[in-house]
Design an enzyme around this catalytic site. Sequence first.
Site, PDB file in Angstrom:
ATOM      1  N   GLY A  53      -5.582  23.001  -5.339  1.00  0.00           N
ATOM      2  CA  GLY A  53      -6.635  23.987  -6.248  1.00  0.00           C
ATOM      3  C   GLY A  53      -7.833  23.569  -5.946  1.00  0.00           C
ATOM      4  N   SER A  54      -8.618  23.955  -7.263  1.00  0.00           N
ATOM      5  CA  SER A  54     -10.268  23.847  -6.968  1.00  0.00           C
ATOM      6  C   SER A  54     -11.020  22.629  -6.948  1.00  0.00           C
ATOM      7  CB  SER A  54     -10.555  24.728  -8.365  1.00  0.00           C
ATOM      8  OG  SER A  54     -10.318  26.047  -8.495  1.00  0.00           O
ATOM      9  N   VAL A  55     -10.032  21.499  -7.012  1.00  0.00           N
ATOM     10  CA  VAL A  55     -10.860  20.390  -6.589  1.00  0.00           C
ATOM     11  C   VAL A  55     -11.148  20.244  -5.351  1.00  0.00           C
ATOM     12  CG1 VAL A  55      -9.949  18.931  -8.336  1.00  0.00           C
ATOM     13  CG2 VAL A  55      -8.826  19.198  -6.267  1.00  0.00           C
TER      14      VAL A  55
ATOM     15  N   LYS B  58     -13.192  22.663  -3.795  1.00  0.00           N
ATOM     16  CA  LYS B  58     -14.186  23.354  -3.659  1.00  0.00           C
ATOM     17  C   LYS B  58     -15.458  22.660  -3.153  1.00  0.00           C
ATOM     18  CE  LYS B  58     -12.573  27.136  -6.418  1.00  0.00           C
ATOM     19  NZ  LYS B  58     -12.594  27.779  -7.764  1.00  0.00           N
TER      20      LYS B  58
END
Length: 673
Positions: free
Chosen positions: A415-417, A419
């Site tokens: 997921g967004s970790v 980014k």
Amino acid sequence: MMKKYISTLVLLLLFMLSACQQENEPTAEERFADYTKLWEEKKFEQMYAMLAEPSKEEFGKEEAVQRFKNIYDDLGIENVKVSFAKKEEEEKNQNKKETTIPFKVTMDSIAGEISFNYEAKLLKEEREEEGANWYVDWNQGFIFPQIKDGQGIGVATTKPERGEIFDRNGKGLAINAEFREIGVVPQGFGEKEAETKKQIAELLNMTVEQIDNALSAGWVKPDSYVPLKKIPAKEEEKISKLTSLPPVTTKETTGRYYPYGKAAAHLTGHIDKITAEDLEEMDAEKYNANSMIGRKGLELVFEKKLSGTPGAKIYAKNENGENTLIAQKEVVHGEDVNLTIDAELQKKLHESYQKKAGTATAINPKTGEALALVSYPAYDPNNYTYGFDPELHKKLQENTLQPLLNRFSKTYAPGSVIKPVTAGILLTSGTIDPQETMKIDGLQWAKEDGSWGNYKITRVSESEGPVDITNAMIRSDNIFFARAAIRMKPEEFRNGLANFGFSQEIPFEYPIQASQISNEDTFRDDLLVANTAYGQGELEMSLLHLAISYTPLFNEGNLLDPSLVKTEEAKAVWKENATDPQYNDLIKNALREVVVNPKGTARAADIDDVKLSGKTGTAELKRTLDEKGEENGWFVTYPTDNPELLVAMMVENVEEGSSEVVEQAAGVFQDIR
């Protein structure tokens, strides 16, 4: 005259035939060479057939063959080599009935290499079925010269102490502790045998059937001591209850103990009794049927280093009790392993999990040292080391949270970790500029050409104006990262991820599953590129790799080599120039804003005790683009002003996105402040 001539001719032919026979007879050396070949191949019965009659009269076939075989088996004799020097000129005296041949024997044994010189006497005998030939006048000195007069053979072995595993502060994770071996004497059960067995079984986490199996062994007599299980000596209350039962008796011993139990179970693993299948693959010099070996975790990873090598002494013994040394090998105790792990941090992270499964990793982002590797829930390795409980194992297997699964070694959609990694790639490649903004309307977006069908990318919140990379990080804007990533050539994006170690073996002492970019070696379309940019698609990574992927922020753009074993060596770099270091402050400032900005997704980590920076993530688990799946919550965080501890956490099946894992991580930092 004719008769005399024929008679002379016959005698001549008989002489010539006899000479040919003598010429074709094997020499003593040739016969001894045949004998030594059988010896090297340990063909003891065929060796016996080549013995001279005096030897056969003194040593029966069964006695000689069986003693040779038993001794060689018991002493682990292998690689037997017998050599002797050939004489320059073969003895041609056909009337010679006896000869000697000096020889040398070398062999491997449980006590190391054995070498000796001896002398073989060969006798020429006439046998009806074979005619004249040479035979070995054997005695027991052929086994070892020290027992030529009938002495016995003794063997003494010294068990090596298994090396211990310690954390960075010298606290034991897997140690050799005082134990009490619990046993029973059958005749002590009395009239309440069934009831007593049940009590013992409950206290020892065994079954009555296991106790009955131990008592039914062929060697057990009414007054025999029958060992059942080892338990730590510190369990005084349990030992007191056991010894109050009539048949129970105990012995002091040592055993493997795991002080942190479940908190470090998947990290330490456990030892277990060796199996017949194990023995087929293990070094016979080090292991026997009574050995304990590493079964999982670090006990298995460092088995060679921890196990050591038994010592052994082989000696000849006579009736007077005097011993003559034949061979000796000193015991080599196992080596200790000192880890970078902080056991107390490991424990606190494990205890932070309550009802939901998950995993956590902590590192020092400035050195790459692993400080904690947690998988929750877990099992207690102390329950597996001495006495396997099938009922307990069955319960663990049936537990829907899978406590036997080692989560920190597996990979997951991050997921967004991810980014900050994507941001580093985009900025380093020049795909986006730090000041560049992107106009994004609404919560959803899809390519205008319609190539994605009905699929749309969704972001957490709408922006109040054009979005730059800092704002996109703060609000965790999936659309910004997706649109930026598809500007890059797919292979350029893959190369950027490869610079962070994706699709490569992680250089770590503990086996960790390699992270992947996609199921195939290429992106099948730009939709997969877009989803990969914000940690979905087919992207998967381990918690350790995730934590290490943040190290370029603290090391001039270099991705550090993760380490688990404590060493004096300087930190190692896994990938140089993973990112351009000029953008480090921009990304780190954004990670602080994720926590303190009103629009930030990690507001629950804005605590008074310590200033934290970090990145949240929620990964949806689904097999198709249209499917709705369960979600895992993620959070990577570190102290802003003193980034020597970075914690990456994941909680499975969250109901409110990443918020609960953010609160959990913040609680850990409050606890260790």
